[in-house]
Design an enzyme around this catalytic site. Structure first.
Site, mmCIF file in Angstrom:
data_model
loop_
_atom_site.group_PDB
_atom_site.id
_atom_site.type_symbol
_atom_site.label_atom_id
_atom_site.label_comp_id
_atom_site.label_asym_id
_atom_site.label_seq_id
_atom_site.Cartn_x
_atom_site.Cartn_y
_atom_site.Cartn_z
ATOM 1 N N PHE A 1 0.808 -1.226 0.000
ATOM 2 C CA PHE A 1 0.000 0.000 0.000
ATOM 3 C C PHE A 1 0.836 1.268 0.000
ATOM 4 C CE2 PHE A 1 -0.116 2.541 3.888
ATOM 5 C CZ PHE A 1 0.627 1.778 4.777
ATOM 6 N N LYS A 2 2.113 1.154 0.343
ATOM 7 C CA LYS A 2 2.972 2.328 0.380
ATOM 8 C C LYS A 2 3.018 3.042 -0.978
ATOM 9 C CE LYS A 2 4.843 1.399 4.585
ATOM 10 N NZ LYS A 2 4.239 0.132 5.024
ATOM 11 N N ASP A 3 2.787 2.293 -2.053
ATOM 12 C CA ASP A 3 2.783 2.915 -3.383
ATOM 13 C C ASP A 3 1.721 4.008 -3.499
ATOM 14 O OD1 ASP A 3 4.796 1.299 -4.511
ATOM 15 O OD2 ASP A 3 3.362 -0.266 -5.063
ATOM 16 N N LEU B 1 3.676 6.835 -2.117
ATOM 17 C CA LEU B 1 5.047 7.059 -2.584
ATOM 18 C C LEU B 1 5.169 7.198 -4.098
ATOM 19 C CD1 LEU B 1 6.947 4.988 0.055
ATOM 20 C CD2 LEU B 1 7.361 7.385 -0.522
#
Ligand SMILES: *Cc1c(COP(=O)(O)O)cnc(C)c1O
Length: 495
Positions: A107-109, A112
């Site tokens: 989920f960091k995408d 980011l």
């Protein structure tokens, strides 16, 4: 919109300064002075990129709105295959909010992929001509997502530290094979908290800052302490609510509960911020693995990091110092910076603090909490798969279990959104052994990936399958007290 530090209200900055700087000089975190209210119904008429632009614009008031529209469009278009903020039914009134359809399968995408756009503009406004040096401490997913977001972005360099023993083999491979001319990766002997503490110490060391300045460089952060990380995460809670409305699962104004597998408290804080903006969220349910410092805190009001640290099968949640909790406390105590400073000093000196009864009552009306160890995590992956055919990764499974505990305990029948934070193939060994009842034939990572895929019929994301052929570029391991030198080395600075 102004932003100020949670530890000193007199330190006021614009949104682009908050994003360029990452962390306030004295160690506080930047927070917005207020929370704009949104018209949920109007937002639901927009597609994901337009919704993202509308939300982000409320906070980033010194950015050109046309730029934000363009940046969200290019970010949440092709890279997410039309599946940014994708909602999948699990069972009954429970839905998985799949946030891992981006390039690194976590989920960091969601944040980011957008952050480099925000940061390069922030740098050109506040520090023209400077090279931004992104320093990242990662428990696995942030590092790869940040590397992928910043690779070959002009006027930036990125350096990632991860705990050598604290990430999955796939996560390690994703980082050690990273491409790009402005990237560096180094493992440390220590755990995630050591990496995070080391990075924070480097950030706040005036001597290092001075050396960078001489080279026309400045630090910034891509960790979730950066406001530019949090604001894109508010968006998917609103978009998920809209999706529930559209498919008739709820009606406008109905409440939903949100369960978030939590580490640094960034993702669940974004849900809290969505609630502050007027999204009808009832309970925020904080799910932890065996590192259950937040479960205890939300039940007792006492934060105590003096406890054993466990390396678990959900490594991105192996954290004992959840940095973003500071932002929640600041908001709940009426923006009392002196009080927050006292708590954080106590955390630094003694490893603990107690927020007292009235804060605990506020926390308890908003939050519920629970935890789940590795054996329950495995059992949950197996049972969820057998009962519903939903295959979850180890982090999402922690949330699924804590959700079940909550429903049993309370009988609450509000529809539930579970943040699904990673693709199961990032943690193939654990997921395979769960669904295969411990019967695992392969001994290497990609064998297990294939086995998991054949057993479940799930597709391996091509960016993970492709790692088998990639060359490892970064194999350095350093001690905690060598991190500073690694930074100098990477930047070509004499120490
Ligand atoms: C980072 C991460 C988490 C924890 O999110 P926080 O914002 O740090 O609380 C949970 N699951 C996965 C897969 C992650 O990568």
């Amino acid at each position: 919109m102004q932003f100020f530090s949670t530890r000193d209200q007199n330190r006021k900055v614009t949104s682009s300064q908050a994003i360029a700087q990452g962390l306030s000089d004295e160690g506080g975190l930047f927070v917005p002075e207020s929370f704009p209210q949104v018209d949920v119904k109007a937002l639901c008429g927009l597609d994901y990129p337009a919704l993202a632009a509308a939300v982000v614009r409320e906070y980033l008031t010194d950015y050109d709105p046309a730029f934000l529209t363009e940046a969200t469009r290019s970010t949440y278009g092709a890279a997410f295959g039309g599946k940014a903020g994708y909602l999948a039914p699990v069972e009954g009134d429970t839905y998985a909010l799949e946030l891992w359809h981006g390039p690194t399968s976590a989920f960091k995408d969601m944040a980011l992929q957008l952050l480099p756009h925000l940061l390069t503009v922030a740098a050109s406004k506040t520090a023209e001509g400077k090279t931004i040096v992104i320093l990242v401490a990662t428990s696995g997913d942030t590092g790869k997502a940040a590397l992928e977001g910043f690779k070959d972005v002009p006027n930036t360099k990125i350096l990632v530290f991860y705990p050598e023993e604290g990430v999955s083999p796939m996560q390690k491979l994703q980082m050690t094979t990273q491409e790009g001319d402005n990237v560096g990766v180094c493992a440390i002997h220590g755990n995630f908290d050591d990496a995070q503490t080391g990075v924070k110490a480097i950030f706040t060391d005036p001597a290092i800052t001075e050396k960078l300045a001489q080279k026309n460089m400045m630090f910034s952060s891509a960790n979730s302490i950066n406001w530019g990380r949090l604001v894109p995460q508010i968006v998917y809670y609103i978009s998920a609510y809209c999706d529930l409305l559209k498919d008739g699962s709820i009606e406008l104004g109905d409440k939903m509960n949100v369960v978030v597998p939590t580490g640094n408290f960034g993702n669940i804080l974004a849900a809290y911020y969505a609630r502050r903006m007027g999204l009808p969220i009832q309970k925020l349910i904080c799910a932890s693995n065996a590192n259950n410092v937040l479960t205890d805190f939300l039940q007792t009001g006492k934060y105590d990091r003096n406890r054993s640290f466990y390396t678990t099968m959900s490594p991105s949640m192996d954290i004992l110092i959840s940095s973003n909790l500071e932002r929640l406390l600041f908001d709940l105590c009426g923006q009392d910076d002196a009080q927050v400073r006292a708590w954080m000093d106590s955390l630094k000196q003694d490893g603990c603090y107690d927020v007292g009864r009235s804060m605990l009552n506020k926390l308890k009306t908003l939050f519920a909490a629970g935890c789940c160890n590795d054996s329950r995590t495995k059992m949950t992956i197996r049972e969820t798969y057998n009962n519903t055919h939903y295959l979850c990764d180890t982090h999402t499974a922690v949330a699924v279990d804590v959700c079940k505990q909550y429903l049993l305990r309370t009988g609450d029948n509000t529809p539930v959104l579970i943040a699904s934070t990673a693709n199961p193939f990032k943690f193939s060994a654990s997921v395979l052994s769960a669904v295969g009842n411990g019967q695992v034939e392969s001994s290497d990572e990609f064998g297990m990936v294939q086995e998991l895929s054949s057993l479940t019929g799930e597709q391996v994301p091509p960016q993970l399958a492709g790692l088998a052929q990639k060359k490892q570029r970064f194999t350095k391991v350093c001690e905690r007290d060598e991190m500073k030198n690694v930074v100098y080395e990477m930047l070509g600075i004499e120490s």
